[in-house]
Design a protein around this motif. Structure first.
Motif, PDB file in Angstrom:
ATOM      1  N   GLN A 293      41.704  14.814  47.152  1.00 24.49           N
ATOM      2  CA  GLN A 293      40.640  15.500  46.416  1.00 24.49           C
ATOM      3  C   GLN A 293      39.366  14.666  46.398  1.00 24.49           C
ATOM      4  OE1 GLN A 293      41.779  16.746  42.492  1.00 24.49           O
ATOM      5  NE2 GLN A 293      39.711  17.350  41.910  1.00 24.49           N
ATOM      6  N   MET A 294      39.503  13.362  46.167  1.00 25.55           N
ATOM      7  CA  MET A 294      38.320  12.497  46.114  1.00 25.55           C
ATOM      8  C   MET A 294      37.634  12.397  47.466  1.00 25.55           C
ATOM      9  SD  MET A 294      39.683   9.439  43.595  1.00 25.55           S
ATOM     10  CE  MET A 294      38.090   8.565  43.618  1.00 25.55           C
ATOM     11  N   ARG A 295      38.420  12.339  48.532  1.00 30.50           N
ATOM     12  CA  ARG A 295      37.825  12.281  49.873  1.00 30.50           C
ATOM     13  C   ARG A 295      37.124  13.599  50.208  1.00 30.50           C
ATOM     14  NH1 ARG A 295      38.871   8.199  53.265  1.00 30.50           N
ATOM     15  NH2 ARG A 295      38.568   9.530  55.088  1.00 30.50           N
ATOM     16  N   ALA A 296      37.716  14.713  49.790  1.00 27.23           N
ATOM     17  CA  ALA A 296      37.095  16.009  50.041  1.00 27.23           C
ATOM     18  C   ALA A 296      35.773  16.125  49.289  1.00 27.23           C
ATOM     19  CB  ALA A 296      38.042  17.136  49.635  1.00 27.23           C
ATOM     20  N   GLU A 297      35.748  15.662  48.037  1.00 21.14           N
ATOM     21  CA  GLU A 297      34.517  15.719  47.257  1.00 21.14           C
ATOM     22  C   GLU A 297      33.451  14.801  47.838  1.00 21.14           C
ATOM     23  OE1 GLU A 297      35.762  14.764  43.332  1.00 21.14           O
ATOM     24  OE2 GLU A 297      36.632  16.748  42.935  1.00 21.14           O
ATOM     25  N   ARG A 298      33.857  13.592  48.300  1.00 22.50           N
ATOM     26  CA  ARG A 298      32.887  12.694  48.907  1.00 22.50           C
ATOM     27  C   ARG A 298      32.355  13.266  50.223  1.00 22.50           C
ATOM     28  NH1 ARG A 298      31.488   7.241  48.920  1.00 22.50           N
ATOM     29  NH2 ARG A 298      31.766   7.467  46.667  1.00 22.50           N
ATOM     30  N   ALA A 299      33.232  13.887  51.018  1.00 27.13           N
ATOM     31  CA  ALA A 299      32.790  14.499  52.267  1.00 27.13           C
ATOM     32  C   ALA A 299      31.777  15.607  51.996  1.00 27.13           C
ATOM     33  CB  ALA A 299      33.993  15.045  53.043  1.00 27.13           C
ATOM     34  N   SER A 300      32.035  16.407  50.955  1.00 27.52           N
ATOM     35  CA  SER A 300      31.104  17.480  50.605  1.00 27.52           C
ATOM     36  C   SER A 300      29.757  16.919  50.182  1.00 27.52           C
ATOM     37  CB  SER A 300      31.703  18.336  49.486  1.00 27.52           C
ATOM     38  OG  SER A 300      30.833  19.367  49.104  1.00 27.52           O
ATOM     39  N   MET A 301      29.779  15.836  49.412  1.00 27.17           N
ATOM     40  CA  MET A 301      28.539  15.207  48.973  1.00 27.17           C
ATOM     41  C   MET A 301      27.762  14.634  50.168  1.00 27.17           C
ATOM     42  SD  MET A 301      28.047  11.955  46.412  1.00 27.17           S
ATOM     43  CE  MET A 301      28.638  10.838  47.706  1.00 27.17           C
ATOM     44  N   LEU A 302      28.456  13.962  51.079  1.00 30.90           N
ATOM     45  CA  LEU A 302      27.805  13.397  52.261  1.00 30.90           C
ATOM     46  C   LEU A 302      27.227  14.497  53.145  1.00 30.90           C
ATOM     47  CD1 LEU A 302      30.434  10.658  53.183  1.00 30.90           C
ATOM     48  CD2 LEU A 302      28.158  10.296  52.211  1.00 30.90           C
ATOM     49  N   ARG A 303      27.938  15.597  53.225  1.00 31.17           N
ATOM     50  CA  ARG A 303      27.476  16.729  54.034  1.00 31.17           C
ATOM     51  C   ARG A 303      26.173  17.281  53.476  1.00 31.17           C
ATOM     52  NH1 ARG A 303      31.062  20.888  56.711  1.00 31.17           N
ATOM     53  NH2 ARG A 303      29.805  22.742  57.070  1.00 31.17           N
ATOM     54  N   ARG A 304      26.135  17.518  52.149  1.00 31.44           N
ATOM     55  CA  ARG A 304      24.920  18.054  51.541  1.00 31.44           C
ATOM     56  C   ARG A 304      23.749  17.090  51.700  1.00 31.44           C
ATOM     57  NH1 ARG A 304      28.645  19.322  47.430  1.00 31.44           N
ATOM     58  NH2 ARG A 304      27.859  17.589  46.158  1.00 31.44           N
ATOM     59  N   ALA A 305      24.023  15.798  51.524  1.00 31.31           N
ATOM     60  CA  ALA A 305      22.962  14.808  51.657  1.00 31.31           C
ATOM     61  C   ALA A 305      22.428  14.744  53.084  1.00 31.31           C
ATOM     62  CB  ALA A 305      23.480  13.435  51.223  1.00 31.31           C
ATOM     63  N   TYR A 306      23.322  14.842  54.047  1.00 35.73           N
ATOM     64  CA  TYR A 306      22.905  14.777  55.454  1.00 35.73           C
ATOM     65  C   TYR A 306      22.021  15.968  55.807  1.00 35.73           C
ATOM     66  CZ  TYR A 306      23.206  14.248  60.523  1.00 35.73           C
ATOM     67  OH  TYR A 306      22.900  14.099  61.851  1.00 35.73           O
ATOM     68  N   VAL A 307      22.444  17.172  55.395  1.00 37.43           N
ATOM     69  CA  VAL A 307      21.655  18.375  55.677  1.00 37.43           C
ATOM     70  C   VAL A 307      20.305  18.300  54.971  1.00 37.43           C
ATOM     71  CG1 VAL A 307      21.540  20.881  55.374  1.00 37.43           C
ATOM     72  CG2 VAL A 307      23.684  19.812  56.083  1.00 37.43           C
ATOM     73  N   ALA A 308      20.303  17.835  53.724  1.00 40.97           N
ATOM     74  CA  ALA A 308      19.041  17.726  52.972  1.00 40.97           C
ATOM     75  C   ALA A 308      18.071  16.778  53.665  1.00 40.97           C
ATOM     76  CB  ALA A 308      19.324  17.252  51.556  1.00 40.97           C
ATOM     77  N   GLU A 309      18.586  15.679  54.207  1.00 43.08           N
ATOM     78  CA  GLU A 309      17.727  14.723  54.897  1.00 43.08           C
ATOM     79  C   GLU A 309      17.171  15.315  56.187  1.00 43.08           C
ATOM     80  OE1 GLU A 309      15.575  11.411  55.794  1.00 43.08           O
ATOM     81  OE2 GLU A 309      16.556  11.968  53.899  1.00 43.08           O
TER      82      GLU A 309
END
Length: 332
Positions: A293-309
């Protein structure tokens, strides 16, 4: 009414080794596997041949043939690649129960038959189909690329991070009280005709007579109940039991048998075989679930940050007038 789930037949040892090896070697399934840091963007994913169909590749010389369909061999290598392309949840299920690989093989064979038929008719070259396939390919490339650049850092989560997350969400790991029940069911819907109702009542009276005379509950369930399987329901949590039955079960002593309970589908009699009190799963037991669960949440956060950048560096521009005209045309 209880049900019996048939376990799929186990495959050969070679197939077990194949699927377990594929599931454990897949980056999507092995949570603790070494990955490149997510902060370093990786090259775009290659084109996905499954999206834009190509003729199946010929089997390599010396490879074991696992199955055959429509003039095409399915080799161990091709099946391994098929398993690795499945989602992490499906891979974990196959690794736990290798017999499920049989279903994966049959699914792959069905897809190959349809693919061969479509390619033989050059269906993928139809203009509308080709355009749709291209859109699907582009979406697949985007999705696979984003997955590749949003992998959590190696070793995440660490012990300290996991302990903090566990302490902050301890209530999520509470296992409710469980009941092991025996069950006798006599079908008699409330809207049944008089003859069906009378038959059900006679059956119910005979069941009660046998139970009160000391007959074995499981034996009566096998001969008189609709289930015909000894009435064993296994372990059920409170939320899995219908409220009317749960209320009666909670009032029984271990080994006690309830009076008949009438519900909309018929009459139910339950026996309380055993209970397990509610408890909180310790971190050692919840570690794998929490880490996923923690890895999935971190992956989702990294994904959103990457797209935003990316969007920040390449601001989109929308022609509102043209967009409005397009919408007007769609409404007409």
């Amino acid at each position: 009414m209880s049900s019996v789930t048939k376990r799929p037949a186990f495959l050969s040892r070679a197939l077990r080794a194949l699927v377990i090896g594929a599931a454990l070697s897949s980056p999507a399934c092995a949570l603790a596997q070494t990955q490149a840091p997510a902060q370093k963007p990786r090259p775009a994913a290659p084109q996905v041949s499954a999206i834009k169909p190509q003729p199946p590749a010929a089997a390599k010389v010396g490879e074991d043939v696992v199955a055959h369909v429509g003039g095409t061999d399915i080799t161990a290598g091709q099946l391994r690649a098929y398993v690795e392309a499945l989602g992490a949840r499906e891979q974990a299920a196959i690794a736990k129960e290798p017999g499920l690989l049989n279903q994966a093989v049959r699914q792959m064979l069905s897809e190959r038959v349809v693919l061969q038929e479509a390619l033989a008719k050059k269906w993928d070259q139809e203009p509308k189909v080709a355009a749709q396939l291209e859109r699907l390919r582009e979406r697949a490339v985007v999705e696979l690329y984003l997955q590749s650049v949003s992998v959590p850092p190696t070793g995440y989560p660490g012990e300290e991070e996991m302990q903090k997350a566990y302490d902050a969400n301890r209530s999520a790991f509470v296992v409710p009280r469980q009941f092991q029940l025996g069950h006798i069911f006599v079908q008699a819907p409330k809207d049944a005709d008089r003859a069906t109702e009378d038959k059900a009542k006679k059956t119910l009276e005979e069941i009660q007579r046998k139970l009160k005379s000391g007959a074995d509950f499981a034996a009566v369930a096998r001969t008189e109940s609709e289930g015909k399987d000894g009435g064993e329901l296994g372990w059920l949590s409170e939320g899995q039991i219908r409220p009317e039955i749960r209320q009666r079960a909670m009032g029984l002593a271990k080994g006690g048998v309830s009076e008949p309970i009438q519900l909309d589908d018929g009459w139910h009699i339950v026996k309380l075989l055993d209970t397990k009190p509610s408890y909180t799963r310790p971190l050692a037991e919840a570690r794998e679930q929490l880490a996923q669960q923690m890895r999935a949440e971190r992956a989702s956060m990294l994904r959103r940050a990457y797209v935003a950048e990316l969007v920040k560096r390449n601001p989109p521009v929308v022609n509102e007038i043209a967009l409005s005209n397009l919408l007007d045309g769609v409404r007409k």
